[in-house]
Motif scaffolding. Structure first.
Motif, PDB file in Angstrom:
ATOM      1  N   VAL A  47       0.820  -1.213   0.000  1.00 29.43           N
ATOM      2  CA  VAL A  47       0.000   0.000   0.000  1.00 29.43           C
ATOM      3  C   VAL A  47       0.854   1.263   0.000  1.00 29.43           C
ATOM      4  O   VAL A  47       0.336   2.366  -0.090  1.00 29.43           O
ATOM      5  CB  VAL A  47      -0.989   0.025   1.188  1.00 29.43           C
ATOM      6  N   GLY A  48       2.167   1.089   0.115  1.00 26.24           N
ATOM      7  CA  GLY A  48       3.096   2.207   0.084  1.00 26.24           C
ATOM      8  C   GLY A  48       4.477   1.686  -0.256  1.00 26.24           C
ATOM      9  O   GLY A  48       4.777   0.512  -0.027  1.00 26.24           O
ATOM     10  N   LEU A  49       5.310   2.556  -0.829  1.00 24.74           N
ATOM     11  CA  LEU A  49       6.664   2.143  -1.195  1.00 24.74           C
ATOM     12  C   LEU A  49       7.566   3.365  -1.252  1.00 24.74           C
ATOM     13  O   LEU A  49       7.244   4.350  -1.931  1.00 24.74           O
ATOM     14  CB  LEU A  49       6.674   1.437  -2.558  1.00 24.74           C
ATOM     15  N   ALA A  50       8.683   3.291  -0.551  1.00 26.37           N
ATOM     16  CA  ALA A  50       9.693   4.350  -0.585  1.00 26.37           C
ATOM     17  C   ALA A  50      10.742   4.000  -1.638  1.00 26.37           C
ATOM     18  O   ALA A  50      10.978   2.823  -1.931  1.00 26.37           O
ATOM     19  CB  ALA A  50      10.352   4.484   0.787  1.00 26.37           C
ATOM     20  N   ALA A  51      11.370   5.027  -2.216  1.00 28.00           N
ATOM     21  CA  ALA A  51      12.341   4.807  -3.290  1.00 28.00           C
ATOM     22  C   ALA A  51      13.464   3.862  -2.877  1.00 28.00           C
ATOM     23  O   ALA A  51      13.907   3.033  -3.673  1.00 28.00           O
ATOM     24  CB  ALA A  51      12.915   6.140  -3.759  1.00 28.00           C
ATOM     25  N   LEU A  58      16.681   8.278  -2.887  1.00 31.49           N
ATOM     26  CA  LEU A  58      16.023   9.583  -3.038  1.00 31.49           C
ATOM     27  C   LEU A  58      14.808   9.659  -2.123  1.00 31.49           C
ATOM     28  O   LEU A  58      14.127   8.653  -1.907  1.00 31.49           O
ATOM     29  CB  LEU A  58      15.564   9.803  -4.490  1.00 31.49           C
ATOM     30  N   ARG A  59      14.509  10.858  -1.637  1.00 29.58           N
ATOM     31  CA  ARG A  59      13.395  11.086  -0.714  1.00 29.58           C
ATOM     32  C   ARG A  59      12.076  11.237  -1.479  1.00 29.58           C
ATOM     33  O   ARG A  59      11.597  12.338  -1.697  1.00 29.58           O
ATOM     34  CB  ARG A  59      13.651  12.310   0.160  1.00 29.58           C
ATOM     35  N   VAL A  60      11.506  10.093  -1.841  1.00 31.30           N
ATOM     36  CA  VAL A  60      10.202  10.086  -2.504  1.00 31.30           C
ATOM     37  C   VAL A  60       9.511   8.772  -2.165  1.00 31.30           C
ATOM     38  O   VAL A  60      10.156   7.728  -2.070  1.00 31.30           O
ATOM     39  CB  VAL A  60      10.328  10.273  -4.038  1.00 31.30           C
ATOM     40  N   PHE A  61       8.195   8.862  -1.931  1.00 32.78           N
ATOM     41  CA  PHE A  61       7.423   7.640  -1.758  1.00 32.78           C
ATOM     42  C   PHE A  61       6.083   7.749  -2.458  1.00 32.78           C
ATOM     43  O   PHE A  61       5.608   8.840  -2.766  1.00 32.78           O
ATOM     44  CB  PHE A  61       7.272   7.238  -0.288  1.00 32.78           C
ATOM     45  N   VAL A  62       5.512   6.571  -2.736  1.00 32.84           N
ATOM     46  CA  VAL A  62       4.192   6.463  -3.353  1.00 32.84           C
ATOM     47  C   VAL A  62       3.286   5.705  -2.394  1.00 32.84           C
ATOM     48  O   VAL A  62       3.765   4.953  -1.541  1.00 32.84           O
ATOM     49  CB  VAL A  62       4.247   5.751  -4.726  1.00 32.84           C
ATOM     50  N   TYR A  63       1.987   5.907  -2.551  1.00 35.39           N
ATOM     51  CA  TYR A  63       1.027   5.216  -1.702  1.00 35.39           C
ATOM     52  C   TYR A  63      -0.294   5.068  -2.433  1.00 35.39           C
ATOM     53  O   TYR A  63      -0.632   5.850  -3.320  1.00 35.39           O
ATOM     54  CB  TYR A  63       0.837   5.961  -0.369  1.00 35.39           C
ATOM     55  N   HIS A 141       5.220   5.290   8.119  1.00 38.41           N
ATOM     56  CA  HIS A 141       6.082   4.168   7.747  1.00 38.41           C
ATOM     57  C   HIS A 141       6.996   4.542   6.580  1.00 38.41           C
ATOM     58  O   HIS A 141       8.208   4.292   6.626  1.00 38.41           O
ATOM     59  CB  HIS A 141       5.180   2.971   7.381  1.00 38.41           C
ATOM     60  N   GLU A 142       6.433   5.147   5.540  1.00 32.84           N
ATOM     61  CA  GLU A 142       7.227   5.481   4.352  1.00 32.84           C
ATOM     62  C   GLU A 142       8.206   6.625   4.632  1.00 32.84           C
ATOM     63  O   GLU A 142       9.340   6.602   4.146  1.00 32.84           O
ATOM     64  CB  GLU A 142       6.323   5.806   3.161  1.00 32.84           C
ATOM     65  N   THR A 143       7.795   7.605   5.431  1.00 32.45           N
ATOM     66  CA  THR A 143       8.731   8.673   5.802  1.00 32.45           C
ATOM     67  C   THR A 143       9.873   8.094   6.620  1.00 32.45           C
ATOM     68  O   THR A 143      11.037   8.473   6.435  1.00 32.45           O
ATOM     69  CB  THR A 143       8.000   9.805   6.552  1.00 32.45           C
ATOM     70  N   ASP A 144       9.560   7.145   7.525  1.00 36.67           N
ATOM     71  CA  ASP A 144      10.619   6.459   8.276  1.00 36.67           C
ATOM     72  C   ASP A 144      11.630   5.831   7.320  1.00 36.67           C
ATOM     73  O   ASP A 144      12.840   5.938   7.527  1.00 36.67           O
ATOM     74  CB  ASP A 144      10.035   5.352   9.160  1.00 36.67           C
ATOM     75  N   HIS A 145      11.142   5.142   6.287  1.00 38.92           N
ATOM     76  CA  HIS A 145      12.054   4.521   5.319  1.00 38.92           C
ATOM     77  C   HIS A 145      13.041   5.549   4.777  1.00 38.92           C
ATOM     78  O   HIS A 145      14.248   5.286   4.694  1.00 38.92           O
ATOM     79  CB  HIS A 145      11.282   3.921   4.143  1.00 38.92           C
ATOM     80  N   LEU A 146      12.551   6.708   4.400  1.00 38.41           N
ATOM     81  CA  LEU A 146      13.408   7.724   3.799  1.00 38.41           C
ATOM     82  C   LEU A 146      14.393   8.319   4.794  1.00 38.41           C
ATOM     83  O   LEU A 146      15.400   8.898   4.404  1.00 38.41           O
ATOM     84  CB  LEU A 146      12.551   8.808   3.150  1.00 38.41           C
ATOM     85  N   ASP A 147      14.095   8.146   6.093  1.00 36.14           N
ATOM     86  CA  ASP A 147      15.006   8.584   7.151  1.00 36.14           C
ATOM     87  C   ASP A 147      15.960   7.467   7.573  1.00 36.14           C
ATOM     88  O   ASP A 147      16.731   7.621   8.523  1.00 36.14           O
ATOM     89  CB  ASP A 147      14.214   9.072   8.370  1.00 36.14           C
ATOM     90  N   GLY A 148      15.884   6.308   6.885  1.00 39.37           N
ATOM     91  CA  GLY A 148      16.774   5.190   7.188  1.00 39.37           C
ATOM     92  C   GLY A 148      16.295   4.289   8.301  1.00 39.37           C
ATOM     93  O   GLY A 148      17.084   3.533   8.876  1.00 39.37           O
ATOM     94  N   ARG A 149      14.991   4.346   8.625  1.00 39.09           N
ATOM     95  CA  ARG A 149      14.425   3.503   9.693  1.00 39.09           C
ATOM     96  C   ARG A 149      13.384   2.563   9.110  1.00 39.09           C
ATOM     97  O   ARG A 149      12.610   2.956   8.232  1.00 39.09           O
ATOM     98  CB  ARG A 149      13.761   4.363  10.770  1.00 39.09           C
TER      99      ARG A 149
END
Length: 183
Positions: A47-51, A58-63, A141-149
């Motif tokens: 339902v979501g995916l970070a780059a 790169l700091r981008v995600f889709v949902y 969750h996706e913002t966490d991914h872009l922060d390395g978590r």
């Protein structure tokens, strides 16, 4: 134009465990990347995916997921920043969470039941997405991914160990070893 599904990057891969670089160019390459991200997310039934989940720093995600009212919301957020409720406005939802980068494992992760994410669309125009329910969890969750978590980083040591063990079991079942000497 249709995206191409790319392999999902798994826990332990360095790009998942460090902050991603900000997007500086809002161009055709970024649009193609997000098309591939949507194709990858749908192929993996997410339902979501970070780059960085497809190996791109790169700091981008889709949902594409429902909010608390079961209304599906679809979009792209570039260079996101998260705004969470605080004080008496903060209510936690401790639903189970999973991750395409940690397949086969789930655990309860308390997160605020509402979230607001600020960022940019594919043209560089400012956007703000407010989420409730699963959408709120997805934005976090996706913002966490872009922060390395990853979500497992929010778990206590015992639960994290169990989740990673479940992942290893799932991975071994999905990719059994070949015949002796095969590579």
């Amino acid at each position: 134009m249709t995206g191409v599904a790319r392999p999902i990057t798994l826990v332990g891969t360095p790009v998942l465990h460090r902050p991603c670089r900000p997007v500086e160019r809002f161009d055709a390459d970024l649009a193609r990347l997000t098309e591939d991200m949507f194709a990858s997310m749908y192929a993996a039934q997410g339902v979501g995916l970070a780059a960085n989940q497809i190996g791109v720093d790169l700091r981008v995600f889709v949902y594409d997921c429902p909010d608390a009212g079961d209304t599906y919301v679809k979009g792209v957020i570039v260079n996101p920043t998260l705004e969470l409720p605080a004080g008496p406005d903060r209510e936690l939802d401790d639903s189970e969470e999973g991750c395409l980068s940690v397949p086969g494992a789930r655990a309860a992760v308390p997160r605020p039941d509402r979230a607001r994410c600020h960022g940019f669309d594919l043209t560089g125009a400012p956007v703000t997405v407010t989420g409730t329910g699963l959408l709120a969890r997805c934005l976090q969750h996706e913002t966490d991914h872009l922060d390395g978590r990853l979500y497992v980083d929010h778990l206590n040591a015992r639960t994290r160990e169990q989740v990673l063990s479940d992942f290893a079991t799932h991975r071994a079942a999905a990719f059994p070893p070949g015949p002796a000497g095969a590579r």
